[in-house]
Write a protein that holds these residues in place. Sequence first.
Motif, PDB file in Angstrom:
ATOM      1  N   UNK A 279       0.829  -1.203   0.000  1.00  0.00           N
ATOM      2  CA  UNK A 279       0.000   0.000   0.000  1.00  0.00           C
ATOM      3  C   UNK A 279       0.865   1.255   0.000  1.00  0.00           C
ATOM      4  N   UNK A 280       2.030   1.170   0.654  1.00  0.00           N
ATOM      5  CA  UNK A 280       2.930   2.322   0.734  1.00  0.00           C
ATOM      6  C   UNK A 280       3.870   2.401  -0.469  1.00  0.00           C
ATOM      7  N   UNK A 281       3.686   1.516  -1.429  1.00  0.00           N
ATOM      8  CA  UNK A 281       4.519   1.551  -2.630  1.00  0.00           C
ATOM      9  C   UNK A 281       5.873   0.909  -2.448  1.00  0.00           C
ATOM     10  N   UNK A 333      -4.439   9.543   4.856  1.00  0.00           N
ATOM     11  CA  UNK A 333      -3.599   9.977   3.734  1.00  0.00           C
ATOM     12  C   UNK A 333      -3.918   9.171   2.468  1.00  0.00           C
ATOM     13  N   UNK A 334      -3.914   9.787   1.306  1.00  0.00           N
ATOM     14  CA  UNK A 334      -4.130   9.038   0.052  1.00  0.00           C
ATOM     15  C   UNK A 334      -2.958   8.105  -0.228  1.00  0.00           C
ATOM     16  N   UNK A 335      -3.266   6.992  -0.901  1.00  0.00           N
ATOM     17  CA  UNK A 335      -2.228   6.002  -1.190  1.00  0.00           C
ATOM     18  C   UNK A 335      -1.091   6.536  -2.027  1.00  0.00           C
ATOM     19  N   UNK A 341       3.349   8.251   4.144  1.00  0.00           N
ATOM     20  CA  UNK A 341       2.995   6.944   4.719  1.00  0.00           C
ATOM     21  C   UNK A 341       4.226   6.240   5.274  1.00  0.00           C
ATOM     22  N   UNK A 342       5.330   6.335   4.568  1.00  0.00           N
ATOM     23  CA  UNK A 342       6.568   5.689   5.022  1.00  0.00           C
ATOM     24  C   UNK A 342       7.064   6.310   6.322  1.00  0.00           C
TER      25      UNK A 342
END
Length: 453
Positions: A279-281, A333-335, A341-342
Amino acid sequence: MQQLTQQAVRMDDVPLNRFHLKIAGLTFGAHFTDGYVLGVIGFALSQIRPQMALTPFQEGMLGSSALLGLFLGSLILGWISDYVGRQKIFCFSFVVITLASAAQFFATTPEQLFWLRVLVGVGLGGDFSVGHTMLAEFSPRKHRGVLLGSFSVIWTVGYVAASFAGHFMTLLGPDAWRWLLSSSAIPAFIILLLRIGTPESPRWLMGKGRRQQAMDIVHRYFGPNVLLVDEAPVVSRQRFLSLFGPKYRRRTAFNSLFFVCLVIPYFAIYTFLPSILKVMGLDQNFGTDLLLNGLLIVGALLGIVLTVVCSRRGFLIGAFVFLAACLALMSLLPGSFHFGLIVLFAAFTLMMSAVSNLVGVFPAESFPTEVRSMGVGFATSMSRLGSAIGTAMLPLSIVHFGMPVTTGILALILVIGAIVSLAWAPETKGLTLVDAAHDTQQRTDARAAVPAE
């Protein structure tokens, strides 16, 4: 209570010696093994899933099997140890862990593997309740917080070791999962051998009315001038239900609830870490694992410092609020905002590892000797039951509700933990075990009713 002379010193106040460190090392072994056992299953499942054609339900049950065993072991063996003694369970638990770990190599069905991992968890759960109790009852109060809090560091080391083993052993072939899961028998067997001959807890012996045996152990390991304050004998009719009676129910509720609210997000997130990272890439590769494992270890070490510097109560409440805020922001927060996110996940990892030190401190300091193993065992069992349910349900929650809603639910659980801690968390820092247990009852009662003048 015994009268202390100028030359005599209480067992609570003796200097830290080699025996304390030995008991700590033997107790830490269970947490290393636990971290290793829970860490390797994620890597093993990647190979087991296609070989055994696992359904999502079976995968979730295998992921939570050891946690279910921890629930049963903490509850049952912790209760038994208050009757038969700490030392017997201290050794027996690792007999179970060693045999069940080795037997995983020969599992041919998901059901066999499930029950073997439940057995491993039973042994670990029993050792958690007795190990925390043994170390608390032997440790001087000045160093008790650091020693009990260090459990989290050792657990994290075991988890990190599992990560390294998983990355390298899964390259050995399709049956590498057998070697990976059964490899936990090696540290378990070493710990079992080293534990043979450890003494019984003198506080337990004193509570059973076996004063001479208790004092013989105290004098042998701490010196002839060391005294152990008499505690009320344990009544043979003591029952498990006493934890829910007027005398102990508030401390039982606090230790169970705060423990549950911490470990549900912990195990739910880290058991299915690849989904969270996606999800966090990020992909789960060796570099990513190295970074996260580094944060876990740094956080665990930071937790020891905060346990010494901060009040127990303040550290716990502040950590709950911080962790809940991190997950709440992650859910909002948007993906596409990968960097944010990290950063939030890294902060969450650091603080979660740090505050996990308190799960080894609060339960052991909250209960008196007569029910300490029972109380620690019950709190641990509730935490493992909660984490088993959370771990089993997380994949279904992600499928049906999505990651943002699932993260928000985990944040809500942490908010509940903060509320429980605000209402009931005692301050046990710097107290003897007798005084800490007495003070816990006074403080929790005072928050529930106006104290009589």
